[in-house]
Structures are given as C-alpha cells and as structure tokens.
Design a protein around this motif. Structure first.
Motif, PDB file in Angstrom:
ATOM      1  N   VAL A  17       0.840  -1.204   0.000  1.00  0.00           N
ATOM      2  CA  VAL A  17       0.000   0.000   0.000  1.00  0.00           C
ATOM      3  C   VAL A  17       0.875   1.254   0.000  1.00  0.00           C
ATOM      4  O   VAL A  17       0.594   2.214  -0.731  1.00  0.00           O
ATOM      5  CB  VAL A  17      -0.968  -0.015   1.204  1.00  0.00           C
ATOM      6  CG1 VAL A  17      -1.636   1.332   1.398  1.00  0.00           C
ATOM      7  CG2 VAL A  17      -2.018  -1.101   1.028  1.00  0.00           C
ATOM      8  N   LEU A  18       1.927   1.247   0.784  1.00  0.00           N
ATOM      9  CA  LEU A  18       2.823   2.408   0.810  1.00  0.00           C
ATOM     10  C   LEU A  18       3.551   2.578  -0.519  1.00  0.00           C
ATOM     11  O   LEU A  18       3.741   3.704  -0.981  1.00  0.00           O
ATOM     12  CB  LEU A  18       3.831   2.262   1.949  1.00  0.00           C
ATOM     13  CG  LEU A  18       3.260   2.411   3.358  1.00  0.00           C
ATOM     14  CD1 LEU A  18       4.331   2.126   4.392  1.00  0.00           C
ATOM     15  CD2 LEU A  18       2.658   3.782   3.559  1.00  0.00           C
ATOM     16  N   LEU A  19       3.933   1.493  -1.139  1.00  0.00           N
ATOM     17  CA  LEU A  19       4.602   1.561  -2.440  1.00  0.00           C
ATOM     18  C   LEU A  19       3.668   2.129  -3.503  1.00  0.00           C
ATOM     19  O   LEU A  19       4.061   2.991  -4.296  1.00  0.00           O
ATOM     20  CB  LEU A  19       5.095   0.181  -2.858  1.00  0.00           C
ATOM     21  CG  LEU A  19       5.814   0.096  -4.199  1.00  0.00           C
ATOM     22  CD1 LEU A  19       7.130   0.862  -4.126  1.00  0.00           C
ATOM     23  CD2 LEU A  19       6.056  -1.344  -4.583  1.00  0.00           C
ATOM     24  N   VAL A  20       2.432   1.688  -3.525  1.00  0.00           N
ATOM     25  CA  VAL A  20       1.458   2.200  -4.491  1.00  0.00           C
ATOM     26  C   VAL A  20       1.177   3.678  -4.216  1.00  0.00           C
ATOM     27  O   VAL A  20       1.100   4.493  -5.137  1.00  0.00           O
ATOM     28  CB  VAL A  20       0.166   1.365  -4.453  1.00  0.00           C
ATOM     29  CG1 VAL A  20      -0.942   2.015  -5.253  1.00  0.00           C
ATOM     30  CG2 VAL A  20       0.435  -0.039  -4.973  1.00  0.00           C
ATOM     31  N   GLY A  21       1.041   4.049  -2.951  1.00  0.00           N
ATOM     32  CA  GLY A  21       0.810   5.448  -2.599  1.00  0.00           C
ATOM     33  C   GLY A  21       1.971   6.330  -3.018  1.00  0.00           C
ATOM     34  O   GLY A  21       1.775   7.438  -3.532  1.00  0.00           O
ATOM     35  N   PHE A  22       3.180   5.856  -2.817  1.00  0.00           N
ATOM     36  CA  PHE A  22       4.353   6.632  -3.229  1.00  0.00           C
ATOM     37  C   PHE A  22       4.417   6.758  -4.739  1.00  0.00           C
ATOM     38  O   PHE A  22       4.799   7.807  -5.271  1.00  0.00           O
ATOM     39  CB  PHE A  22       5.622   5.983  -2.697  1.00  0.00           C
ATOM     40  CG  PHE A  22       6.873   6.699  -3.089  1.00  0.00           C
ATOM     41  CD1 PHE A  22       7.205   7.902  -2.501  1.00  0.00           C
ATOM     42  CD2 PHE A  22       7.704   6.178  -4.060  1.00  0.00           C
ATOM     43  CE1 PHE A  22       8.359   8.570  -2.865  1.00  0.00           C
ATOM     44  CE2 PHE A  22       8.853   6.833  -4.429  1.00  0.00           C
ATOM     45  CZ  PHE A  22       9.181   8.038  -3.827  1.00  0.00           C
ATOM     46  N   ALA A  23       4.048   5.703  -5.459  1.00  0.00           N
ATOM     47  CA  ALA A  23       4.074   5.742  -6.917  1.00  0.00           C
ATOM     48  C   ALA A  23       3.088   6.777  -7.455  1.00  0.00           C
ATOM     49  O   ALA A  23       3.353   7.444  -8.454  1.00  0.00           O
ATOM     50  CB  ALA A  23       3.763   4.365  -7.489  1.00  0.00           C
ATOM     51  N   TYR A  24       1.950   6.931  -6.800  1.00  0.00           N
ATOM     52  CA  TYR A  24       0.950   7.885  -7.275  1.00  0.00           C
ATOM     53  C   TYR A  24       1.217   9.302  -6.773  1.00  0.00           C
ATOM     54  O   TYR A  24       0.962  10.271  -7.472  1.00  0.00           O
ATOM     55  CB  TYR A  24      -0.454   7.458  -6.845  1.00  0.00           C
ATOM     56  CG  TYR A  24      -1.047   6.408  -7.747  1.00  0.00           C
ATOM     57  CD1 TYR A  24      -1.414   6.713  -9.046  1.00  0.00           C
ATOM     58  CD2 TYR A  24      -1.238   5.115  -7.293  1.00  0.00           C
ATOM     59  CE1 TYR A  24      -1.952   5.756  -9.884  1.00  0.00           C
ATOM     60  CE2 TYR A  24      -1.769   4.139  -8.115  1.00  0.00           C
ATOM     61  CZ  TYR A  24      -2.126   4.472  -9.408  1.00  0.00           C
ATOM     62  OH  TYR A  24      -2.647   3.515 -10.227  1.00  0.00           O
ATOM     63  N   LEU A  25       1.738   9.435  -5.554  1.00  0.00           N
ATOM     64  CA  LEU A  25       1.850  10.759  -4.953  1.00  0.00           C
ATOM     65  C   LEU A  25       3.269  11.314  -4.978  1.00  0.00           C
ATOM     66  O   LEU A  25       3.455  12.518  -4.870  1.00  0.00           O
ATOM     67  CB  LEU A  25       1.356  10.719  -3.498  1.00  0.00           C
ATOM     68  CG  LEU A  25      -0.095  10.273  -3.320  1.00  0.00           C
ATOM     69  CD1 LEU A  25      -0.428  10.176  -1.851  1.00  0.00           C
ATOM     70  CD2 LEU A  25      -1.040  11.210  -4.035  1.00  0.00           C
ATOM     71  N   GLY A  26       4.265  10.474  -5.104  1.00  0.00           N
ATOM     72  CA  GLY A  26       5.647  10.935  -5.084  1.00  0.00           C
ATOM     73  C   GLY A  26       6.016  11.620  -6.383  1.00  0.00           C
ATOM     74  O   GLY A  26       5.797  11.096  -7.465  1.00  0.00           O
ATOM     75  N   ASP A  27       6.565  12.820  -6.279  1.00  0.00           N
ATOM     76  CA  ASP A  27       6.956  13.573  -7.468  1.00  0.00           C
ATOM     77  C   ASP A  27       8.473  13.651  -7.488  1.00  0.00           C
ATOM     78  O   ASP A  27       9.078  14.462  -6.794  1.00  0.00           O
ATOM     79  CB  ASP A  27       6.352  14.970  -7.445  1.00  0.00           C
ATOM     80  CG  ASP A  27       6.638  15.745  -8.714  1.00  0.00           C
ATOM     81  OD1 ASP A  27       6.938  15.110  -9.740  1.00  0.00           O
ATOM     82  OD2 ASP A  27       6.553  16.984  -8.681  1.00  0.00           O
ATOM     83  N   LEU A  28       9.101  12.796  -8.272  1.00  0.00           N
ATOM     84  CA  LEU A  28      10.549  12.744  -8.320  1.00  0.00           C
ATOM     85  C   LEU A  28      11.098  13.217  -9.655  1.00  0.00           C
ATOM     86  O   LEU A  28      12.187  12.832 -10.054  1.00  0.00           O
ATOM     87  CB  LEU A  28      11.027  11.314  -8.046  1.00  0.00           C
ATOM     88  CG  LEU A  28      10.718  10.780  -6.664  1.00  0.00           C
ATOM     89  CD1 LEU A  28      11.174   9.335  -6.551  1.00  0.00           C
ATOM     90  CD2 LEU A  28      11.377  11.610  -5.596  1.00  0.00           C
ATOM     91  N   THR A  29      10.352  14.075 -10.342  1.00  0.00           N
ATOM     92  CA  THR A  29      10.838  14.564 -11.626  1.00  0.00           C
ATOM     93  C   THR A  29      12.002  15.528 -11.387  1.00  0.00           C
ATOM     94  O   THR A  29      11.917  16.416 -10.543  1.00  0.00           O
ATOM     95  CB  THR A  29       9.732  15.285 -12.407  1.00  0.00           C
ATOM     96  OG1 THR A  29       9.184  16.313 -11.601  1.00  0.00           O
ATOM     97  CG2 THR A  29       8.617  14.314 -12.788  1.00  0.00           C
ATOM     98  N   PRO A  30      13.096  15.376 -12.097  1.00  0.00           N
ATOM     99  CA  PRO A  30      14.252  16.254 -11.878  1.00  0.00           C
ATOM    100  C   PRO A  30      14.017  17.636 -12.475  1.00  0.00           C
ATOM    101  O   PRO A  30      13.265  17.797 -13.431  1.00  0.00           O
ATOM    102  CB  PRO A  30      15.380  15.542 -12.618  1.00  0.00           C
ATOM    103  CG  PRO A  30      14.687  14.754 -13.666  1.00  0.00           C
ATOM    104  CD  PRO A  30      13.361  14.354 -13.081  1.00  0.00           C
ATOM    105  N   GLU A  31      14.662  18.615 -11.876  1.00  0.00           N
ATOM    106  CA  GLU A  31      14.587  19.963 -12.419  1.00  0.00           C
ATOM    107  C   GLU A  31      15.465  20.018 -13.668  1.00  0.00           C
ATOM    108  O   GLU A  31      16.601  19.562 -13.660  1.00  0.00           O
ATOM    109  CB  GLU A  31      15.071  20.981 -11.397  1.00  0.00           C
ATOM    110  CG  GLU A  31      14.190  21.073 -10.171  1.00  0.00           C
ATOM    111  CD  GLU A  31      14.693  22.126  -9.192  1.00  0.00           C
ATOM    112  OE1 GLU A  31      15.566  22.926  -9.571  1.00  0.00           O
ATOM    113  OE2 GLU A  31      14.219  22.111  -8.067  1.00  0.00           O
ATOM    114  N   GLN A  32      14.927  20.591 -14.732  1.00  0.00           N
ATOM    115  CA  GLN A  32      15.658  20.653 -15.982  1.00  0.00           C
ATOM    116  C   GLN A  32      16.114  22.085 -16.237  1.00  0.00           C
ATOM    117  O   GLN A  32      15.370  23.035 -15.993  1.00  0.00           O
ATOM    118  CB  GLN A  32      14.794  20.170 -17.137  1.00  0.00           C
ATOM    119  CG  GLN A  32      14.412  18.717 -17.021  1.00  0.00           C
ATOM    120  CD  GLN A  32      13.578  18.264 -18.198  1.00  0.00           C
ATOM    121  OE1 GLN A  32      13.201  19.050 -19.053  1.00  0.00           O
ATOM    122  NE2 GLN A  32      13.288  16.980 -18.253  1.00  0.00           N
ATOM    123  N   SER A  33      17.328  22.215 -16.736  1.00  0.00           N
ATOM    124  CA  SER A  33      17.839  23.538 -17.102  1.00  0.00           C
ATOM    125  C   SER A  33      18.817  23.362 -18.263  1.00  0.00           C
ATOM    126  O   SER A  33      19.446  22.322 -18.411  1.00  0.00           O
ATOM    127  CB  SER A  33      18.535  24.200 -15.915  1.00  0.00           C
ATOM    128  OG  SER A  33      19.645  23.427 -15.521  1.00  0.00           O
TER     129      SER A  33
END
Length: 44
Positions: A17-33
């Motif tokens: 359940v925690l893994l699924v929640g992290f997959a949906y709610l975790g935002d790990l997109t890197p900052e691009q520049s």
C-alpha cells in the motif's frame, strides 16, 4: 508460528500500500535547465 505469518502478511500488505501510494503521490521529476559551455577551437 501463526502469529509470525500474520505479522509477515500484514507487513507485506502495508508495504504494498505504501509503495502504491508513493508511486501515485511521489513527485521525483528532476529539475531541468539548459547548460551551455563555450568551446575554443585551435584550428591552424
């Protein structure tokens, strides 16, 4: 032994359940520049 299996099953369910929640709610997109570095070419 039954209590140990119940505890293991409970931990597996909670972990899933925690893994699924992290997959949906975790935002790990890197900052691009944009990165540009000037290059000096010595062509003779």
């Amino acid at each position: 032994m039954g209590r140990l299996l119940k505890l293991l099953a409970f931990l597996l369910v909670v972990g899933f359940v925690l893994l699924v929640g992290f997959a949906y709610l975790g935002d790990l997109t890197p900052e691009q520049s944009d990165v540009s570095t000037p290059v000096t070419l010595d062509v003779d």
